[in-house]
Design a protein around this motif. Sequence first.
Motif, PDB file in Angstrom:
ATOM      1  N   UNK A  74       0.829  -1.207   0.000  1.00 45.41           N
ATOM      2  CA  UNK A  74       0.000   0.000   0.000  1.00 45.41           C
ATOM      3  C   UNK A  74       0.865   1.259   0.000  1.00 45.41           C
ATOM      4  N   UNK A  75       1.987   1.217   0.715  1.00 49.05           N
ATOM      5  CA  UNK A  75       2.896   2.370   0.739  1.00 49.05           C
ATOM      6  C   UNK A  75       3.445   2.645  -0.666  1.00 49.05           C
ATOM      7  N   UNK A  76       3.863   1.596  -1.355  1.00 50.79           N
ATOM      8  CA  UNK A  76       4.420   1.773  -2.697  1.00 50.79           C
ATOM      9  C   UNK A  76       3.367   2.270  -3.681  1.00 50.79           C
ATOM     10  N   UNK A  77       2.144   1.804  -3.517  1.00 55.48           N
ATOM     11  CA  UNK A  77       1.080   2.169  -4.451  1.00 55.48           C
ATOM     12  C   UNK A  77       0.501   3.553  -4.166  1.00 55.48           C
ATOM     13  N   UNK A  78       0.338   3.901  -2.873  1.00 56.21           N
ATOM     14  CA  UNK A  78      -0.374   5.133  -2.514  1.00 56.21           C
ATOM     15  C   UNK A  78       0.484   6.207  -1.842  1.00 56.21           C
ATOM     16  N   UNK A  79       1.680   5.847  -1.369  1.00 57.68           N
ATOM     17  CA  UNK A  79       2.537   6.849  -0.730  1.00 57.68           C
ATOM     18  C   UNK A  79       2.239   7.093   0.739  1.00 57.68           C
ATOM     19  N   UNK A  80       1.559   6.150   1.387  1.00 60.13           N
ATOM     20  CA  UNK A  80       1.263   6.241   2.821  1.00 60.13           C
ATOM     21  C   UNK A  80       2.298   5.394   3.551  1.00 60.13           C
ATOM     22  N   UNK A  81       2.955   5.927   4.583  1.00 63.93           N
ATOM     23  CA  UNK A  81       3.982   5.137   5.274  1.00 63.93           C
ATOM     24  C   UNK A  81       3.438   3.794   5.783  1.00 63.93           C
ATOM     25  N   UNK A  82       4.186   2.726   5.548  1.00 61.58           N
ATOM     26  CA  UNK A  82       3.780   1.404   6.033  1.00 61.58           C
ATOM     27  C   UNK A  82       3.673   1.401   7.553  1.00 61.58           C
ATOM     28  N   UNK A  83       4.538   2.180   8.202  1.00 63.19           N
ATOM     29  CA  UNK A  83       4.495   2.245   9.673  1.00 63.19           C
ATOM     30  C   UNK A  83       3.169   2.804  10.164  1.00 63.19           C
ATOM     31  N   UNK A  84       2.665   3.809   9.477  1.00 63.57           N
ATOM     32  CA  UNK A  84       1.375   4.420   9.842  1.00 63.57           C
ATOM     33  C   UNK A  84       0.239   3.427   9.584  1.00 63.57           C
ATOM     34  N   UNK A  85       0.297   2.763   8.440  1.00 64.21           N
ATOM     35  CA  UNK A  85      -0.737   1.784   8.096  1.00 64.21           C
ATOM     36  C   UNK A  85      -0.782   0.680   9.164  1.00 64.21           C
ATOM     37  N   UNK A  86       0.377   0.131   9.503  1.00 64.21           N
ATOM     38  CA  UNK A  86       0.432  -0.938  10.506  1.00 64.21           C
ATOM     39  C   UNK A  86      -0.015  -0.445  11.881  1.00 64.21           C
ATOM     40  N   UNK A  87       0.464   0.739  12.279  1.00 67.89           N
ATOM     41  CA  UNK A  87       0.094   1.266  13.598  1.00 67.89           C
ATOM     42  C   UNK A  87      -1.410   1.516  13.683  1.00 67.89           C
ATOM     43  N   UNK A  88      -1.992   2.057  12.621  1.00 68.99           N
ATOM     44  CA  UNK A  88      -3.437   2.275  12.619  1.00 68.99           C
ATOM     45  C   UNK A  88      -4.185   0.945  12.681  1.00 68.99           C
ATOM     46  N   UNK A  89      -3.723  -0.035  11.913  1.00 69.13           N
ATOM     47  CA  UNK A  89      -4.360  -1.351  11.937  1.00 69.13           C
ATOM     48  C   UNK A  89      -4.287  -1.993  13.311  1.00 69.13           C
ATOM     49  N   UNK A  90      -3.118  -1.924  13.935  1.00 70.06           N
ATOM     50  CA  UNK A  90      -2.932  -2.480  15.286  1.00 70.06           C
ATOM     51  C   UNK A  90      -3.869  -1.798  16.275  1.00 70.06           C
ATOM     52  N   UNK A  91      -3.884  -0.480  16.232  1.00 69.33           N
ATOM     53  CA  UNK A  91      -4.676   0.298  17.185  1.00 69.33           C
ATOM     54  C   UNK A  91      -6.180   0.140  16.949  1.00 69.33           C
ATOM     55  N   UNK A  92      -6.602   0.295  15.699  1.00 71.33           N
ATOM     56  CA  UNK A  92      -8.038   0.284  15.388  1.00 71.33           C
ATOM     57  C   UNK A  92      -8.651  -1.113  15.511  1.00 71.33           C
ATOM     58  N   UNK A  93      -7.858  -2.158  15.272  1.00 73.90           N
ATOM     59  CA  UNK A  93      -8.416  -3.515  15.287  1.00 73.90           C
ATOM     60  C   UNK A  93      -8.016  -4.326  16.512  1.00 73.90           C
TER      61      UNK A  93
END
Length: 200
Positions: A74-93
């Motif tokens: 997702x980071x490579x495709x959209x430019x969103x840091x993988x760290x942010x994506x993972x941290x949000x997933x961990x926190x939200x789920x």
Amino acid sequence: MVIELINLVAIIRMRFVNCLLFLLVVALSSCHLHRDVVAKQEREKAHYIHKHGEPNKYSTEEYIAMYKRIARHQMKKYGIPASIILAQGILESNNGNSDLARYAKNHFGIKCTNDWDGKSYYKDDDKPKECFRKYKAVKDSFRDHSEFLTRARYATLFNLSTDDYKGWALGLKKAGYATNPKYPQLLINLIEKYDLQRYD
């Protein structure tokens, strides 16, 4: 003239009453439909547990191992840091352990919006029985999260580098992603505790 005026008032009153009755019927139908959807959702959940048993509980480390590749994609495709994506997933789920993650495969707490035409999952949040998006697979949740962040309200985030996880965390809160005032620090703490920036 007076009789015509009286007839006009009577017609207007009758139409107003009919409109009110129509709105009441629509509202009641909507309530019944919503209640039926929630009841069906609870039956499906009970059926799943009966058939498969309680789902596994995942640790944060297991969550990272399972989803780091998707986050990097997702980071490579959209430019969103993988760290942010993972941290949000961990926190939200809650590491993929929340009911929303288990039964709706929604790892980011994304609610239904006017343009959402997919399936829905209802749960209490800021208000009772709020509508959340439901996905066929977890990867669809990750993709939709990335697409969700490409909305205009998050546009300024994409001026930041993918290694500026602190800027992204603060920017998400500022753009209104979450209501918790501690949201940026919660993300930053997760990223630094689990060294998630190594995936950026």
